[in-house]
Design an enzyme around this catalytic site. Structure first.
Site, PDB file in Angstrom:
ATOM      1  N   ARG A  23      -0.133  -4.202  -1.077  1.00 41.09           N
ATOM      2  CA  ARG A  23      -1.252  -3.266  -1.237  1.00 41.09           C
ATOM      3  C   ARG A  23      -1.622  -3.048  -2.711  1.00 41.09           C
ATOM      4  NH1 ARG A  23      -3.010   0.099   2.974  1.00 41.09           N
ATOM      5  NH2 ARG A  23      -2.538  -0.898   4.934  1.00 41.09           N
ATOM      6  N   ARG A  27      -6.347   2.105  -3.156  1.00 43.53           N
ATOM      7  CA  ARG A  27      -6.848   3.413  -3.607  1.00 43.53           C
ATOM      8  C   ARG A  27      -6.106   4.044  -4.774  1.00 43.53           C
ATOM      9  NH1 ARG A  27      -6.598   5.415   2.342  1.00 43.53           N
ATOM     10  NH2 ARG A  27      -4.971   3.837   2.102  1.00 43.53           N
ATOM     11  N   ARG A  36     -15.130   1.306  -4.050  1.00 45.00           N
ATOM     12  CA  ARG A  36     -15.011   1.868  -2.699  1.00 45.00           C
ATOM     13  C   ARG A  36     -15.950   3.069  -2.517  1.00 45.00           C
ATOM     14  NH1 ARG A  36     -14.741   3.809   1.479  1.00 45.00           N
ATOM     15  NH2 ARG A  36     -12.948   4.206   2.822  1.00 45.00           N
ATOM     16  N   ASP A  72      -7.942  -7.271   5.705  1.00 40.26           N
ATOM     17  CA  ASP A  72      -7.058  -6.421   6.501  1.00 40.26           C
ATOM     18  C   ASP A  72      -6.531  -7.202   7.696  1.00 40.26           C
ATOM     19  OD1 ASP A  72      -6.294  -3.366   6.522  1.00 40.26           O
ATOM     20  OD2 ASP A  72      -6.414  -4.046   8.597  1.00 40.26           O
ATOM     21  N   TYR A 149      -1.916  -2.322  17.427  1.00 37.90           N
ATOM     22  CA  TYR A 149      -3.187  -1.646  17.104  1.00 37.90           C
ATOM     23  C   TYR A 149      -4.207  -1.860  18.224  1.00 37.90           C
ATOM     24  CZ  TYR A 149      -1.433  -0.651  12.474  1.00 37.90           C
ATOM     25  OH  TYR A 149      -0.688  -0.155  11.439  1.00 37.90           O
TER      26      TYR A 149
HETATM   27  O1  CP3 Z   1      -2.107  -5.893  -0.186  1.00 38.81           O
HETATM   28  C1  CP3 Z   1      -3.287  -5.946  -0.579  1.00 38.81           C
HETATM   29  O2  CP3 Z   1      -3.668  -5.434  -1.647  1.00 38.81           O
HETATM   30  C2  CP3 Z   1      -4.272  -6.743   0.231  1.00 38.81           C
HETATM   31  C3  CP3 Z   1      -5.046  -6.043   1.188  1.00 38.81           C
HETATM   32  C4  CP3 Z   1      -4.416  -5.439   2.429  1.00 38.81           C
HETATM   33  C5  CP3 Z   1      -4.953  -4.269   3.040  1.00 38.81           C
HETATM   34  N1  CP3 Z   1      -4.278  -4.065   4.204  1.00 38.81           N
HETATM   35  C6  CP3 Z   1      -6.056  -3.474   2.510  1.00 38.81           C
HETATM   36  C7  CP3 Z   1      -6.312  -2.125   3.042  1.00 38.81           C
HETATM   37  C8  CP3 Z   1      -3.360  -5.877   3.222  1.00 38.81           C
HETATM   38  C9  CP3 Z   1      -2.407  -7.040   3.011  1.00 38.81           C
HETATM   39  C10 CP3 Z   1      -3.297  -4.998   4.353  1.00 38.81           C
HETATM   40  C11 CP3 Z   1      -2.332  -5.176   5.447  1.00 38.81           C
HETATM   41  C12 CP3 Z   1      -2.297  -4.189   6.539  1.00 38.81           C
HETATM   42  N2  CP3 Z   1      -3.342  -3.498   7.083  1.00 38.81           N
HETATM   43  C13 CP3 Z   1      -1.131  -3.878   7.272  1.00 38.81           C
HETATM   44  C14 CP3 Z   1       0.234  -4.512   7.084  1.00 38.81           C
HETATM   45  C15 CP3 Z   1       0.946  -3.992   5.894  1.00 38.81           C
HETATM   46  C16 CP3 Z   1       1.278  -2.531   5.941  1.00 38.81           C
HETATM   47  O3  CP3 Z   1       0.774  -1.830   5.041  1.00 38.81           O
HETATM   48  O4  CP3 Z   1       2.000  -2.124   6.828  1.00 38.81           O
HETATM   49  C17 CP3 Z   1      -1.489  -2.928   8.241  1.00 38.81           C
HETATM   50  C18 CP3 Z   1      -0.562  -2.288   9.249  1.00 38.81           C
HETATM   51  C19 CP3 Z   1      -2.892  -2.689   8.120  1.00 38.81           C
HETATM   52  C20 CP3 Z   1      -3.726  -1.808   8.967  1.00 38.81           C
HETATM   53  C21 CP3 Z   1      -4.411  -0.753   8.199  1.00 38.81           C
HETATM   54  N3  CP3 Z   1      -5.392  -0.965   7.247  1.00 38.81           N
HETATM   55  C22 CP3 Z   1      -4.222   0.641   8.319  1.00 38.81           C
HETATM   56  C23 CP3 Z   1      -3.221   1.296   9.265  1.00 38.81           C
HETATM   57  C24 CP3 Z   1      -5.093   1.257   7.419  1.00 38.81           C
HETATM   58  C25 CP3 Z   1      -5.304   2.731   7.249  1.00 38.81           C
HETATM   59  C26 CP3 Z   1      -4.245   3.338   6.446  1.00 38.81           C
HETATM   60  C27 CP3 Z   1      -4.538   3.156   4.998  1.00 38.81           C
HETATM   61  O5  CP3 Z   1      -3.665   2.695   4.266  1.00 38.81           O
HETATM   62  O6  CP3 Z   1      -5.654   3.527   4.626  1.00 38.81           O
HETATM   63  C28 CP3 Z   1      -5.787   0.236   6.720  1.00 38.81           C
HETATM   64  C29 CP3 Z   1      -6.795   0.414   5.663  1.00 38.81           C
HETATM   65  C30 CP3 Z   1      -6.666  -0.397   4.416  1.00 38.81           C
HETATM   66  N4  CP3 Z   1      -6.267  -1.699   4.335  1.00 38.81           N
HETATM   67  C31 CP3 Z   1      -6.989   0.038   3.108  1.00 38.81           C
HETATM   68  C32 CP3 Z   1      -6.779  -1.037   2.241  1.00 38.81           C
HETATM   69  C33 CP3 Z   1      -7.023  -1.107   0.762  1.00 38.81           C
HETATM   70  C34 CP3 Z   1      -7.540   1.398   2.742  1.00 38.81           C
HETATM   71  C35 CP3 Z   1      -8.999   1.379   3.005  1.00 38.81           C
HETATM   72  C36 CP3 Z   1      -9.786   2.354   2.153  1.00 38.81           C
HETATM   73  O7  CP3 Z   1     -10.120   1.994   1.020  1.00 38.81           O
HETATM   74  O8  CP3 Z   1     -10.092   3.423   2.672  1.00 38.81           O
END
Ligand code: CP3
Length: 348
Positions: A23, A27, A36, A72, A149
């Site tokens: 990640r 944010r 964003r 994502d 999911y």
């Molecule tokens: O790692 C990176 O920088 C690359 C991008 C990336 C994102 N999500 C961007 C993201 C990667 C590799 C993921 C993987 C992901 N997404 C996983 C597996 C890894 C983990 O963290 O467990 C999972 C379970 C998700 C599903 C997901 N995406 C959820 C549950 C959420 C909401 C919770 C949260 O963190 O906001 C997201 C949103 C998400 N994915 C954001 C980002 C940058 C936040 C979005 C925003 O800007 O509002």
């Protein structure tokens, strides 16, 4: 080209321990929030110029040794025909929930270039923009984590509906998982064909199972994907490293070792040297600092970084990372300091 990360994935000699952060684009970075603020998350994922820009931000800001595609794990769910939205402060919403034969039957195994071409376009653009600075990691969710999911309709605490399907209607679960597995396999192939130089499979929720259920209901599908990918890559004369990350790794290490992956992600709930002992010293590991330890004072972070580097040194290869994603409340300054510490303390 900084190929330290790829060398470590292959277990080759490196001049310092490579580091990237799960990640790392997100944010906690004001530069991410600025972009964003103007577009919603899914629009960013679907606009190659924006996705590429935020992918490169942590390379410039943190000096990490690898870039990870901004996207994502839930993108393929939409491509399979399910509704996907990200709601502010609620996380992802998937509809309709996959709970019965009717909803499973409606899903299809999509052509990745036709339905998720924006991801491959982002990869192609990134390879140009990165121009060899650091390697680019592609990724997908593991079938089980993705399926949770799709079944729950979003994030879950106890995965009730998922386990209900598995235990009450295993044939339905299997037919659903076969579609998810085929989708993810083709998606990862398309990412590699577009230029991803490594791929990580995220099995964030694999650890909600005991070992026997993990093997049957999660790992077996990952084994199929990796076997298929390796055969396909062999046919093309290439070998892109596959990283398998499982959350709550500790109870599952011996099983994870049978996944066929080149690199095993380890979370922070186990000492890295203990994990390596159980995996065998001929392995490459990735991890495993507790993401929330970044709230410690810098001196204490440094002590922990040293400890992780020390413990990681018994493996054939070690890629430094957190044990899970960096959280939005983290100070970017601490993450910058972390990367500097890993580089300084591991330089040979
Ligand atoms: O790692 C990176 O920088 C690359 C991008 C990336 C994102 N999500 C961007 C993201 C990667 C590799 C993921 C993987 C992901 N997404 C996983 C597996 C890894 C983990 O963290 O467990 C999972 C379970 C998700 C599903 C997901 N995406 C959820 C549950 C959420 C909401 C919770 C949260 O963190 O906001 C997201 C949103 C998400 N994915 C954001 C980002 C940058 C936040 C979005 C925003 O800007 O509002």
């Amino acid at each position: 080209m900084n190929d330290t990360f790829l060398k470590a994935c292959r277990g080759e000699e490196v001049s310092h321990t490579p580091v990237w952060i799960m990640r790392q684009a997100g944010r906690y970075l004001p530069q991410y929030r600025a972009i964003r603020g103007k577009s919603d998350f899914l629009t960013m994922c679907k606009t190659p110029e924006l996705a590429a820009e935020v992918t490169i931000q942590p390379i410039d800001i943190l000096n990490v040794d690898a870039a990870i595609l901004f996207s994502d794990i839930l993108i393929p769910c939409e491509a399979m025909g399910q509704g996907l939205a990200f709601e502010e402060n609620r996380g992802p919403i998937l509809s309709a929930e996959i709970r019965d034969k009717d909803t499973v039957d409606k899903l299809f195994v999509p052509d990745p270039e036709d339905t998720m071409g924006f991801v491959m376009d982002t990869i192609r653009l990134l390879r140009k923009e990165l121009d060899g600075r650091v390697p680019l990691i592609g990724f997908a969710g593991a079938p089980f984590t993705t399926a949770t999911y799709m079944i729950e309709g979003g994030t879950s605490k106890n995965f009730l509906n998922t386990k209900m399907m598995i235990y009450q209607d295993p044939a339905l679960y299997k037919s659903f998982m076969d579609k998810v597995t085929a989708t993810i396999t083709e998606y990862l192939k398309a990412q590699i064909a577009a230029g991803a130089q490594a791929v990580q499979i995220f099995d964030t929720w694999g650890g909600i199972f005991g070992p026997a259920d993990f093997r049957e209901h999660a790992l077996s599908y990952v084994q199929q994907i990796i076997k298929d990918l390796k055969e396909w890559m062999n046919g093309r004369g290439e070998s892109v490293p596959v990283i398998y990350f499982v959350g709550s790794t500790a109870g599952l290490l011996e099983d994870i070792k049978t996944s066929g992956a080149d690199v095993y992600g380890v979370d922070w709930r186990i000492d890295l040297d203990t994990a390596i002992k159980r995996l065998g010293s001929d392995v490459v590991v990735q991890g495993n600092l507790d993401p929330l330890s970044l709230f410690l004072p810098k001196e204490d972070i440094e002590t922990r970084v040293k400890d992780v580097l020390d413990k990681g040194s018994s493996a054939k290869g070690h890629i430094f990372n957190l044990g899970h994603g960096v959280v939005p409340q983290t100070s970017p300054e601490k993450v910058i300091a972390l990367v500097e510490m890993v580089h300084r303390l591991s330089t040979k």
